[in-house]
Design an enzyme around this catalytic site. Structure first.
Site, mmCIF file in Angstrom:
data_model
loop_
_atom_site.group_PDB
_atom_site.id
_atom_site.type_symbol
_atom_site.label_atom_id
_atom_site.label_comp_id
_atom_site.label_asym_id
_atom_site.label_seq_id
_atom_site.Cartn_x
_atom_site.Cartn_y
_atom_site.Cartn_z
ATOM 1 N N ARG A 1 12.896 31.880 -42.575
ATOM 2 C CA ARG A 1 12.781 30.615 -41.834
ATOM 3 C C ARG A 1 11.544 30.611 -40.918
ATOM 4 O O ARG A 1 11.587 30.149 -39.771
ATOM 5 C CB ARG A 1 14.032 30.346 -40.992
ATOM 6 C CG ARG A 1 15.321 30.311 -41.763
ATOM 7 C CD ARG A 1 15.416 29.089 -42.686
ATOM 8 N NE ARG A 1 16.753 29.008 -43.247
ATOM 9 C CZ ARG A 1 17.091 29.620 -44.386
ATOM 10 N NH1 ARG A 1 16.204 30.309 -45.087
ATOM 11 N NH2 ARG A 1 18.322 29.508 -44.847
ATOM 12 N N SER B 1 21.135 23.549 -38.971
ATOM 13 C CA SER B 1 21.408 24.749 -38.168
ATOM 14 C C SER B 1 20.558 24.701 -36.907
ATOM 15 O O SER B 1 19.330 24.624 -37.000
ATOM 16 C CB SER B 1 21.027 26.003 -38.943
ATOM 17 O OG SER B 1 21.668 26.004 -40.187
ATOM 18 N N GLU C 1 16.254 27.443 -34.121
ATOM 19 C CA GLU C 1 15.443 27.192 -35.319
ATOM 20 C C GLU C 1 14.737 25.840 -35.158
ATOM 21 O O GLU C 1 13.639 25.620 -35.659
ATOM 22 C CB GLU C 1 16.372 27.166 -36.540
ATOM 23 C CG GLU C 1 15.657 26.873 -37.840
ATOM 24 C CD GLU C 1 16.600 26.919 -39.033
ATOM 25 O OE1 GLU C 1 17.162 27.992 -39.323
ATOM 26 O OE2 GLU C 1 16.768 25.856 -39.670
HETATM 27 P P1 FAD Z 1 10.141 17.530 -38.847
HETATM 28 O O1 FAD Z 1 11.474 17.699 -38.204
HETATM 29 O O2 FAD Z 1 9.525 16.190 -38.780
HETATM 30 O O3 FAD Z 1 9.133 18.596 -38.237
HETATM 31 C C1 FAD Z 1 9.524 19.927 -38.052
HETATM 32 C C2 FAD Z 1 8.328 20.707 -37.469
HETATM 33 O O4 FAD Z 1 7.292 20.789 -38.430
HETATM 34 C C3 FAD Z 1 7.707 20.023 -36.255
HETATM 35 O O5 FAD Z 1 7.288 21.026 -35.363
HETATM 36 C C4 FAD Z 1 6.505 19.271 -36.825
HETATM 37 O O6 FAD Z 1 5.455 19.127 -35.894
HETATM 38 C C5 FAD Z 1 6.094 20.182 -37.955
HETATM 39 N N1 FAD Z 1 5.528 19.450 -39.104
HETATM 40 C C6 FAD Z 1 6.174 18.516 -39.834
HETATM 41 N N2 FAD Z 1 5.368 18.096 -40.830
HETATM 42 C C7 FAD Z 1 4.207 18.781 -40.724
HETATM 43 C C8 FAD Z 1 2.984 18.784 -41.446
HETATM 44 N N3 FAD Z 1 2.801 17.992 -42.491
HETATM 45 N N4 FAD Z 1 1.997 19.616 -41.038
HETATM 46 C C9 FAD Z 1 2.157 20.430 -39.971
HETATM 47 N N5 FAD Z 1 3.286 20.455 -39.241
HETATM 48 C C10 FAD Z 1 4.317 19.660 -39.612
HETATM 49 N N6 FAD Z 1 16.407 23.597 -43.311
HETATM 50 C C11 FAD Z 1 16.445 24.636 -44.184
HETATM 51 O O7 FAD Z 1 15.525 25.470 -44.201
HETATM 52 N N7 FAD Z 1 17.480 24.774 -45.055
HETATM 53 C C12 FAD Z 1 18.511 23.914 -45.105
HETATM 54 O O8 FAD Z 1 19.408 24.084 -45.909
HETATM 55 C C13 FAD Z 1 18.511 22.815 -44.189
HETATM 56 N N8 FAD Z 1 19.535 21.929 -44.178
HETATM 57 C C14 FAD Z 1 19.529 20.919 -43.272
HETATM 58 C C15 FAD Z 1 20.593 20.019 -43.264
HETATM 59 C C16 FAD Z 1 20.632 18.969 -42.356
HETATM 60 C C17 FAD Z 1 21.797 18.021 -42.349
HETATM 61 C C18 FAD Z 1 19.548 18.781 -41.470
HETATM 62 C C19 FAD Z 1 19.545 17.626 -40.524
HETATM 63 C C20 FAD Z 1 18.484 19.668 -41.453
HETATM 64 C C21 FAD Z 1 18.458 20.748 -42.366
HETATM 65 N N9 FAD Z 1 17.403 21.672 -42.395
HETATM 66 C C22 FAD Z 1 17.418 22.695 -43.299
HETATM 67 C C23 FAD Z 1 16.276 21.530 -41.455
HETATM 68 C C24 FAD Z 1 15.181 20.544 -41.946
HETATM 69 O O9 FAD Z 1 15.681 19.673 -42.921
HETATM 70 C C25 FAD Z 1 13.978 21.289 -42.524
HETATM 71 O O10 FAD Z 1 13.442 22.171 -41.582
HETATM 72 C C26 FAD Z 1 12.873 20.335 -42.993
HETATM 73 O O11 FAD Z 1 11.870 21.050 -43.661
HETATM 74 C C27 FAD Z 1 12.257 19.553 -41.840
HETATM 75 O O12 FAD Z 1 11.418 18.568 -42.420
HETATM 76 P P2 FAD Z 1 10.951 17.325 -41.575
HETATM 77 O O13 FAD Z 1 9.952 16.590 -42.394
HETATM 78 O O14 FAD Z 1 12.123 16.545 -41.113
HETATM 79 O O15 FAD Z 1 10.223 18.053 -40.351
HETATM 80 P P1 NAP Z 2 27.634 29.804 -45.412
HETATM 81 O O1 NAP Z 2 27.785 29.752 -46.879
HETATM 82 O O2 NAP Z 2 28.814 29.498 -44.537
HETATM 83 O O3 NAP Z 2 27.082 31.237 -45.031
HETATM 84 C C1 NAP Z 2 26.874 31.587 -43.675
HETATM 85 C C2 NAP Z 2 25.601 32.392 -43.591
HETATM 86 O O4 NAP Z 2 25.751 33.590 -44.327
HETATM 87 C C3 NAP Z 2 24.446 31.641 -44.164
HETATM 88 O O5 NAP Z 2 23.654 31.212 -43.108
HETATM 89 C C4 NAP Z 2 23.751 32.614 -45.095
HETATM 90 O O6 NAP Z 2 22.464 32.987 -44.666
HETATM 91 C C5 NAP Z 2 24.602 33.858 -45.068
HETATM 92 N N1 NAP Z 2 24.969 34.162 -46.468
HETATM 93 C C6 NAP Z 2 26.031 33.720 -47.139
HETATM 94 N N2 NAP Z 2 26.053 34.234 -48.390
HETATM 95 C C7 NAP Z 2 24.954 35.003 -48.493
HETATM 96 C C8 NAP Z 2 24.420 35.814 -49.516
HETATM 97 N N3 NAP Z 2 25.033 35.937 -50.705
HETATM 98 N N4 NAP Z 2 23.286 36.476 -49.289
HETATM 99 C C9 NAP Z 2 22.668 36.381 -48.109
HETATM 100 N N5 NAP Z 2 23.127 35.625 -47.082
HETATM 101 C C10 NAP Z 2 24.257 34.962 -47.268
HETATM 102 O O7 NAP Z 2 26.419 28.869 -44.943
HETATM 103 P P2 NAP Z 2 26.358 27.301 -44.785
HETATM 104 O O8 NAP Z 2 26.218 26.973 -43.355
HETATM 105 O O9 NAP Z 2 27.421 26.625 -45.578
HETATM 106 O O10 NAP Z 2 24.944 26.976 -45.435
HETATM 107 C C11 NAP Z 2 24.747 27.131 -46.818
HETATM 108 C C12 NAP Z 2 23.278 27.360 -47.103
HETATM 109 O O11 NAP Z 2 22.529 26.231 -46.690
HETATM 110 C C13 NAP Z 2 22.690 28.545 -46.350
HETATM 111 O O12 NAP Z 2 21.753 29.184 -47.185
HETATM 112 C C14 NAP Z 2 22.019 27.937 -45.169
HETATM 113 O O13 NAP Z 2 20.874 28.668 -44.737
HETATM 114 C C15 NAP Z 2 21.590 26.581 -45.705
HETATM 115 N N6 NAP Z 2 21.597 25.589 -44.627
HETATM 116 C C16 NAP Z 2 20.574 25.617 -43.732
HETATM 117 C C17 NAP Z 2 20.517 24.692 -42.711
HETATM 118 C C18 NAP Z 2 19.367 24.688 -41.748
HETATM 119 O O14 NAP Z 2 19.234 23.737 -41.002
HETATM 120 N N7 NAP Z 2 18.533 25.689 -41.733
HETATM 121 C C19 NAP Z 2 21.520 23.744 -42.589
HETATM 122 C C20 NAP Z 2 22.540 23.764 -43.498
HETATM 123 C C21 NAP Z 2 22.579 24.684 -44.538
HETATM 124 P P3 NAP Z 2 21.163 32.091 -45.031
HETATM 125 O O15 NAP Z 2 21.165 30.999 -44.036
HETATM 126 O O16 NAP Z 2 20.082 33.073 -44.830
HETATM 127 O O17 NAP Z 2 21.287 31.618 -46.439
#
Ligand code: FAD
Ligand code: NAP
Length: 329
Positions: free
Chosen positions: A156, A230, A325
């Protein structure tokens, strides 16, 4: 002032002086040439928390377009404008049977923000199929290309979230995807869902649909409840610290990663009693305590205060500092 309420998935009601939608790169260059005021870059606003009004310009990435180049019998190079919605790119690739990003279905936000934190879910991260990106250097105003090594992807994280934060505007991203079937079913809930549906040979579409269903059975949709996914990163601790914890909590979930042992932050938060807890307009979600929710009219300050309460109790109980994050402004 311009309201940013609909430009952030938390739905926090703040404003900025100016809002500029960037549809063409020359608009960005013009802005940089003629503007002295502070600015921030925004994609879909799904990974930000605004704690106050922004007294400058918010540049919203709307650079569009998807191009495909056939590399050989097995691979394609797909390049998308930074303002394309990430999930639209996933749908496009799945519709063409290009494998590699289907596990990243339904992640909100734009293509340009995806490298920022090396988006990841269900056992896959962007870095796995990343080829390169183009970005505008905000000081020189010139375009530059970054390959995978130069992006310094981590868990991340990337160079754009660390050393080069706020130094570049990502204008397009290129991915190498596979034409032949190669699915990643390493994530246990995905494998279990496929087995329980009796699917013997899952397709790209099966995987996308299954992950979509798992995701929204647990996560609040921002259109229904404001959130940024998250709020915290999963902490990675060293093996000695983990062994000490294991003595005290024999059932602690954990995953071995290159840097040490990853502990799900959601579990730590849940153990501290925050799951489903609501305080005023905000709280920790009932199905996934890693997600902080805006239950209506929460301000950024209220959300931050809740995050700090959660962080402090995890630190006190487990001696682990969980880090945000979400990008806080
Ligand atoms: P923004 O929120 O608009 O920006 C995020 C940051 O990036 C800011 O600091 C901004 O300045 C910068 N930025 C944005 N665009 C650019 C650009 N073009 N150039 C330089 N800087 C830039 N994330 C995960 O990794 N995995 C997930 O599974 C996941 N699930 C999510 C589920 C939900 C319901 C929500 C709400 C969020 C989730 N996220 C997840 C977080 C989010 O969706 C990601 O981080 C996504 O990439 C953010 O994109 P955005 O365009 O909305 O970025
Ligand atoms: P989950 O399945 O309840 O699992 C909890 C955590 O355990 C996850 O964060 C995941 O880490 C870790 N995990 C589970 N199984 C794993 C495996 N086989 N190997 C390594 N790590 C494992 O998680 P959840 O909340 O429902 O989310 C599901 C997936 O969507 C996850 O990968 C999560 O990262 C992603 N997600 C991300 C965001 C965001 O905003 N970043 C929001 C929603 C969902 P990892 O997070 O490293 O995968």
């Amino acid at each position: 002032m311009n309201s940013l309420k609909t430009y952030n998935s938390f739905g926090v009601d703040v404003a900025c002086h100016e809002l500029l939608l960037i549809h063409e790169i020359h608009q960005l260059i013009d802005f940089l040439m003629h503007n002295e005021s502070p600015f921030i870059i925004l994609g879909g606003g799904s990974n930000v928390l605004f704690t106050q009004d922004f007294l400058g310009t918010v540049l919203v990435n709307r650079l569009s377009g998807i191009e495909v180049k056939h590399l050989d019998d097995e691979r394609v190079l797909v390049t998308a404008g930074g303002g394309v919605l990430w999930d639209d790119l996933v749908s496009f690739c799945v519709s063409k049977s290009y494998h590699g990003i289907e596990n990243l279905t339904a992640i909100p936000g734009t293509v340009g923000a995806a490298p920022m934190q090396n988006i990841g879910a269900y056992g896959v991260e962007l870095a796995f199929c990343f080829h390169s990106l183009k970005a505008l250097n905000l000081s020189t105003k010139g375009p530059e290309v970054f390959d995978k090594t130069q992006c310094e992807f981590g868990y991340r994280s990337s160079v754009f979230k660390t050393r080069l934060k706020n130094k570049y505007f990502i204008t397009s991203v290129s991915l190498v995807l596979q034409k032949k079937a190669s699915l990643n079913l390493t994530y246990t809930p995905v494998k279990e869902a496929i087995d329980s549906l009796g699917i013997k040979q899952p397709t790209l579409v099966d995987v996308k649909n299954i992950i979509n269903d798992i995701r929204w059975s647990k996560l609040p949709k921002p259109s229904e409840l404001g959130n940024a996914g998250s709020f915290f990163k999963n902490p990675v601790i060293d093996k000695a610290a983990f062994n000490a914890l294991l003595m005290q909590y024999p059932n602690i979930p954990h995953y071995l990663v290159d840097e040490g042992v990853k502990i799900p932050a959601g579990w730590l938060i849940e153990q501290c009693g925050w799951k489903g807890k609501i305080i005023g307009n905000t709280g920790s979600h009932a199905k996934q305590s890693l997600v902080i929710v805006n239950y209506g009219q929460a301000t950024g300050a209220e959300i931050i205060a809740h995050a700090q309460r959660v962080q402090s109790s995890v630190l006190e109980r487990f001696n682990i500092k969980i880090e945000a994050e979400v990008n806080i402004y």
